[in-house]
Design an enzyme around this catalytic site. Structure first.
Site, PDB file in Angstrom:
ATOM      1  N   THR A 208       0.833  -1.201   0.000  1.00  0.00           N
ATOM      2  CA  THR A 208       0.000   0.000   0.000  1.00  0.00           C
ATOM      3  C   THR A 208       0.866   1.249   0.000  1.00  0.00           C
ATOM      4  O   THR A 208       2.000   1.243   0.473  1.00  0.00           O
ATOM      5  CB  THR A 208      -0.930   0.057   1.227  1.00  0.00           C
ATOM      6  OG1 THR A 208      -0.137   0.064   2.425  1.00  0.00           O
ATOM      7  CG2 THR A 208      -1.883  -1.119   1.244  1.00  0.00           C
ATOM      8  N   GLU A 255      -4.460   4.345   3.498  1.00  0.00           N
ATOM      9  CA  GLU A 255      -3.600   3.429   2.753  1.00  0.00           C
ATOM     10  C   GLU A 255      -4.323   2.984   1.488  1.00  0.00           C
ATOM     11  O   GLU A 255      -5.470   2.546   1.552  1.00  0.00           O
ATOM     12  CB  GLU A 255      -3.265   2.193   3.597  1.00  0.00           C
ATOM     13  CG  GLU A 255      -2.617   2.530   4.942  1.00  0.00           C
ATOM     14  CD  GLU A 255      -2.653   1.346   5.897  1.00  0.00           C
ATOM     15  OE1 GLU A 255      -1.596   0.728   6.101  1.00  0.00           O
ATOM     16  OE2 GLU A 255      -3.752   1.046   6.417  1.00  0.00           O
TER      17      GLU A 255
END
Length: 327
Positions: A208, A255
């Site tokens: 991420t 994220e």
């Protein structure tokens, strides 16, 4: 668009200024209709279309505890107003001194003598000046005396509901990112810088990009299907906003997992456009449960994003001149 960040920069009154004033947080479809009328009237009389707004939001000075989170950053607001074909933006500092200025003096000294208003467009319930004592009746009386016209707009509605910044905030807070597109006229979005995180996503097999943003208003914690703009490239992604309850993390984290992407993004600026909410943020007892949930999120995200059209502001506004990218 010419921008004045201080009234002292305005050396002489504007010529035939057709003006509207307000906070205009969000630049939703109601605001766009107001700007459209200002622009149309300015072109009819050969004047200049002008938006007068304040920085910061007045409540941040007068009652910080009641100040709403802003839908747009101030930079975003400037870009969106420019994309509305406005000629001049006055983004004036809001101070306690200005708040204590009587309404009649604000009209005479600022709108007339400083700005040069010839035609004023306001909402039916607009209030201004010390103790919010100024209203449309005062504006009409002073307009007759000082020589400017006043156009008062009724509430601008869609399917019976009034377009408003309050409505937009409520929808975003509740994660209604798909529905709010019909009120904003664009996908809700934010710009974020990629910063270092804890690397948990990579360890789980789903790397991420961790984002830091100045955006005050974000959707409620959960998982969202998103479009991500990296330069001129548009990428699909699945984004999590929340506190990572499975890992007992402290703080709020943003994220985004970019689908079918690999590469180093640290330090880059990405703009994230919310398309649809997938689910709430959940605390999982085991990491395998979390992995299965992420796989399901990605699969569902792919289906949604494959047919989703990213709506950006400049796609349906053409001022007859080159446009900057709009948030």
């Amino acid at each position: 668009m010419k921008i004045f960040h201080n009234l002292d920069e305005l050396k002489t009154p504007l010529e035939n200024a057709v003006l509207t004033l307000g906070n205009f947080d969000g630049i939703h479809l109601g605001h766009r209709e107001i700007f459209r009328r200002v622009v149309r009237r300015a072109r009819e009389i050969g004047g200049q279309s002008v938006v007068y707004t304040f920085v910061p939001h007045p409540l941040k000075i007068l009652a910080p505890e009641h100040a709403p989170p802003l839908i747009n950053t101030y930079d975003e607001k400037e870009i969106l107003i420019e994309a509305s074909c406005i000629d001049v933006l006055i983004s004036a500092p809001f101070t306690r001194e200005l708040a204590n200025l009587p309404a009649h003096r604000f009209v005479r000294e600022i709108l007339v003598e400083k700005v040069g208003v010839s035609h004023l467009v306001v909402g039916y319930d607009y209030l201004f000046g010390k103790d919010r004592s100024g209203d449309v009746n005062l504006l009409r009386r002073m307009g007759e005396y000082l020589g400017f016209a006043v156009e008062v707009l009724d509430p601008i509605r869609e399917n019976g509901e009034v377009y408003s910044s309050t409505r937009v905030r409520k929808m975003i807070r509740e994660g209604e990112v798909r529905a709010v597109t019909k009120v904003l006229g664009r996908n809700y979005n934010f710009s974020g810088r990629v910063v270092h995180g804890f690397g948990r996503g990579s360890k789980l097999g789903f790397p991420t990009a961790n984002l830091a943003t100045d955006k005050e208003l974000l959707p409620c914690p959960g998982v969202y299907a998103v479009k991500v703009k990296r330069g001129e490239e548009i990428l699909d992604g699945v984004l999590n906003i929340g506190r990572n309850p499975t890992f007992n993390a402290a703080g709020l984290f943003i994220e985004v997992h970019l689908l079918d992407f690999s590469g180093d993004l640290y330090g880059e600026e990405l703009r994230v456009y919310f398309v649809e909410r997938l689910r709430d943020e959940i605390r999982f007892a085991e990491l395998e449960q979390l992995k299965r949930a992420i796989n399901n999120d990605i699969a569902r995200g792919r289906e949604i994003l494959a047919v989703a059209r990213l709506i950006q502001y400049q796609e349906y506004l053409d001022c007859g001149r080159g446009q900057r990218d709009c948030p």
